[in-house]
Design an enzyme around this catalytic site. Structure first.
Site: not given
Ligand code: 5GP
Length: 120
Positions: A33-34, A91, A99-100, A104, A106
């Protein structure tokens, strides 16, 4: 919800933006994760375009869904957190805080992760 091919994980899968890869095979990609929330914070994604866990479990067969969850366990072992333990989070949608819009999982570990639901 239609799959948005411009989402950041689709771009990572196409090689348009870099990632710190942990594992890759024909079906899944795992990368750091970034913005890590724990010493170990890795995301595991299927390569096929599913928006969310909801979309995935509607559209994919049991074999594909099973293969993905097996990969999550394999990646956790590769990261060395299987003995100490880890949290897995998927999520889903707005209330789930996704968010994405590419499914995915985690994997969070490397320390005790704390209460199950994080408050803010
Ligand atoms: P969500 O909230 O959708 O479950 O988690 C999305 C995750 O993607 C977040 O923890 C965020 O830090 C990670 N993320 C967002 N953009 C990028 C990226 O460009 N590269 C990587 N490696 N992780 C990302």
């Amino acid at each position: 919800m239609a799959y948005d091919t411009s989402n950041v994980f689709a771009r990572i899968l196409r090689g348009e933006i870099p990632c710190k890869k942990v594992h890759e095979d024909e079906h899944v990609l795992a990368f750091h994760d970034i913005a890590p929330k724990a010493p170990v914070h890795v995301l595991v994604i299927p390569k096929k375009p599913y928006v969310s866990l909801d979309d995935f479990t509607r559209e994919a067969g049991a074999e594909e869904v099973g293969r993905f969850f097996k990969a999550v366990g394999d990646v956790a072992r590769k990261l060395g957190v299987d003995q100490s333990g880890y949290r897995t989070i998927l999520n889903t949608g707005g209330h789930g805080g996704q968010e994405v819009p590419h499914i995915h999982a985690h994997i969070l570990g490397g320390r005790a992760i704390g209460p199950m639901v994080m408050t803010r």
